[in-house]
Write an enzyme that holds these catalytic residues in place. Structure first.
Site, PDB file in Angstrom:
ATOM      1  N   TYR A  16      -0.095  11.470 -40.848  1.00 37.31           N
ATOM      2  CA  TYR A  16       1.163  11.185 -40.157  1.00 37.31           C
ATOM      3  C   TYR A  16       0.983  11.504 -38.672  1.00 37.31           C
ATOM      4  O   TYR A  16       1.779  12.200 -38.054  1.00 37.31           O
ATOM      5  CB  TYR A  16       2.326  12.001 -40.725  1.00 37.31           C
ATOM      6  CG  TYR A  16       2.509  11.931 -42.223  1.00 37.31           C
ATOM      7  CD1 TYR A  16       3.226  10.890 -42.812  1.00 37.31           C
ATOM      8  CD2 TYR A  16       1.989  12.931 -43.046  1.00 37.31           C
ATOM      9  CE1 TYR A  16       3.405  10.837 -44.192  1.00 37.31           C
ATOM     10  CE2 TYR A  16       2.164  12.887 -44.420  1.00 37.31           C
ATOM     11  CZ  TYR A  16       2.867  11.837 -44.993  1.00 37.31           C
ATOM     12  OH  TYR A  16       3.050  11.792 -46.358  1.00 37.31           O
ATOM     13  N   CYS A  59       9.366  20.272 -40.443  1.00 40.94           N
ATOM     14  CA  CYS A  59      10.630  20.290 -39.710  1.00 40.94           C
ATOM     15  C   CYS A  59      11.823  20.491 -40.632  1.00 40.94           C
ATOM     16  O   CYS A  59      12.967  20.387 -40.183  1.00 40.94           O
ATOM     17  CB  CYS A  59      10.800  18.997 -38.906  1.00 40.94           C
ATOM     18  SG  CYS A  59      10.716  17.499 -39.901  1.00 40.94           S
ATOM     19  N   ASP A  64       1.530  16.404 -40.937  1.00 40.91           N
ATOM     20  CA  ASP A  64       2.766  16.457 -40.151  1.00 40.91           C
ATOM     21  C   ASP A  64       3.751  15.413 -40.667  1.00 40.91           C
ATOM     22  O   ASP A  64       4.001  14.399 -40.021  1.00 40.91           O
ATOM     23  CB  ASP A  64       2.418  16.201 -38.683  1.00 40.91           C
ATOM     24  CG  ASP A  64       3.617  16.322 -37.768  1.00 40.91           C
ATOM     25  OD1 ASP A  64       4.607  16.934 -38.170  1.00 40.91           O
ATOM     26  OD2 ASP A  64       3.560  15.784 -36.643  1.00 40.91           O
ATOM     27  N   GLN A  94       8.180  14.434 -29.313  1.00 42.76           N
ATOM     28  CA  GLN A  94       8.976  15.637 -29.465  1.00 42.76           C
ATOM     29  C   GLN A  94      10.119  15.667 -28.455  1.00 42.76           C
ATOM     30  O   GLN A  94       9.932  15.413 -27.276  1.00 42.76           O
ATOM     31  CB  GLN A  94       8.092  16.869 -29.298  1.00 42.76           C
ATOM     32  CG  GLN A  94       7.352  17.248 -30.545  1.00 42.76           C
ATOM     33  CD  GLN A  94       8.296  17.666 -31.645  1.00 42.76           C
ATOM     34  OE1 GLN A  94       9.319  18.290 -31.406  1.00 42.76           O
ATOM     35  NE2 GLN A  94       7.948  17.322 -32.867  1.00 42.76           N
TER      36      GLN A  94
END
Length: 454
Positions: free
Chosen positions: A307, A410, A383, A275
């Site tokens: 993931y 995201c 994810d 991240q």
């Protein structure tokens, strides 16, 4: 969100570098005066001219702006750059990055901070509106979304009022003449800069940029054929400057770094995914832990982290529900999987598998007991990359009937599409939290929980 194939795969680039340069007309396009209505997915504003949609960069909803059309090659819409703000929104502020300001010619505005001219509160409202609109149009749901800032306690050194000082990974590009800098917005043109305001202080201190706006490439490899310079500031150890050359090949044993989240340490390749916001890993760890419904969680079920990257979110589940929790983390990148196995060694029930998620789910579905059990009773953390899980993966996963799915997203549009597919299989969106993990950009992160409605 520790997936090596995410939008910031390897070392994260400024947001403006991820988009193909628009097709520009051979001659300068027309100059128009437009009233801006709203923000579209992707961070551009929306206006209309003679019934045609015009996507306008560097504007704020409610403004009247003078723009130059840069792409008139579509029947349904044009693209344009703001040249002058004629009637400014009260939410407009001086851009946090001088080199991205509307005062500059559009071709010399740096990319990666497309919301930097908008007040922080309004930025988060706009991101919530985009997510709400995507869910309504594609997911069939009306859901108001409150985008929350990162808890300052989780992100020391980040300025929550200006949205600066948060990037722990930056890529600068190197031109044939040795010019060093990020790309201009929506292009591959290198813009020399005198500052990197979104970067953490440790990266600004080592960045090969000049105080006068001219690159300081000496000694960095910028003058010896380098193609890029990566700046990395892990949460443990010193910040590093890594020169990339066109002929570089992936090494069998690349250098590693260690990231820390609370009391946990995660080893990963220096060029692997982590991240980018200083407080993002801790924010998502907490958000995923809170999203799991404990009444539906079975520590002995075949729980999954899909993931999974280097195991960040699998560790979040293990920390909440105990070291005997069974969980399998699945990641296509073999090096990330190797690290995940070591990072999850505290959990006797944890294992790391290197595989594509769709193929892995196919094998689960084909197992001898799939008809009787599948993933029934299991919790799945999902994810996916920016493009979302997609229909093929959601179809396979929903067919295995897990008790709940916690989805880290995201991209609002990709999430909304997957929401629609989950709903087709009887899985409804129960909770949704959104976080501003990319201040001064249009990006937003969401954590959702799905469960089967019986």
């Amino acid at each position: 969100m520790a997936n090596s194939r995410r939008r910031h795969a390897r070392v994260a680039r400024p947001a403006g570098t991820r988009h193909r340069a628009p097709t520009r007309p051979a001659e300068p396009g027309p100059v128009l005066e437009l009233d801006v209505d709203r923000i579209a997915h992707g961070g551009v504003a929306v206006a209309r001219h003679e019934g045609r949609v015009v996507f306008v960069a560097d504007a704020v909803p409610g403004e009247r702006v003078r723009v130059r059309v840069t792409d008139a090659g579509h029947d349904r819409f044009w693209r344009a750059d703001t040249l002058e703000v004629l009637d400014a929104s009260p939410d407009r502020r001086e851009h946090v990055w001088a080199e991205a300001s509307v005062d500059r010619a559009p071709e010399h505005r740096v990319g990666g901070a497309e919301f930097g001219h908008i007040a922080m509160r309004r930025q988060r409202e706009l991101k919530g509106e985009v997510l709400h609109d995507a869910l309504a149009r594609m997911g069939g749901l009306e859901r108001e979304v409150d985008v929350r800032p990162v808890d300052p306690a989780l992100a020391p050194g980040v300025d929550p009022e200006s949205g600066t000082g948060w990037r722990t990974r930056v890529r600068l590009h190197v031109g044939a003449d040795g010019t060093v800098g990020p790309y201009a917005a929506r292009s591959h043109r290198i813009v020399p800069v005198s500052s990197l305001p979104l970067a953490v202080a440790e990266l600004e201190a080592i960045a090969p940029i000049g105080a006068d706006g001219r690159p300081a490439g000496a000694g960095t490899g910028a003058d010896s054929g380098a193609s890029a310079i990566d700046l990395v500031a892990p949460s443990t150890g010193a910040a590093e400057l890594v020169v990339r050359n066109p002929g570089d090949r992936r090494r069998d044993h690349p250098p590693t770094i260690v990231e820390r989240v609370g009391e946990r340490r995660f080893t990963l390749d220096r060029g692997g995914f982590w991240q980018v916001h200083r407080g993002a890993a801790a924010t998502l760890t907490r958000a995923v832990q809170e999203a799991v419904d404990p009444d539906r969680f079975d520590p002995e079920a075949d729980n999954q982290d899909l993931y999974g990257g280097v195991g960040l979110l699998a560790a979040a589940i293990g920390d909440r529900f105990g070291p005997s929790t069974r969980i399998t983390t699945v990641e296509a990148d073999a090096r990330a999987t190797e690290h995940a196995g070591a990072n999850l060694a505290d959990w006797v029930g944890a294992r790391a598998v290197s595989d594509r998620v769709d193929r892995y789910l196919d094998r689960l579905a084909g197992a001898a007991d799939a008809a009787s059990r599948g993933l029934r009773g299991a919790t799945v953390v999902l994810d996916p990359p920016r493009a979302g899980a997609g229909r093929a993966v959601v179809d396979r996963l929903a067919g295995l009937r897990p008790a709940q799915v916690v989805y880290v997203a995201c991209d609002p549009v990709a999430l909304a599409r997957d929401v629609a597919t989950f709903r087709e299989h009887g899985y409804e969106l129960e909770t949704l939290d959104a976080f501003d993990l990319f201040p001064n950009t249009h990006h937003v992160e969401a954590v959702a929980r799905f469960a089967a409605i019986v």
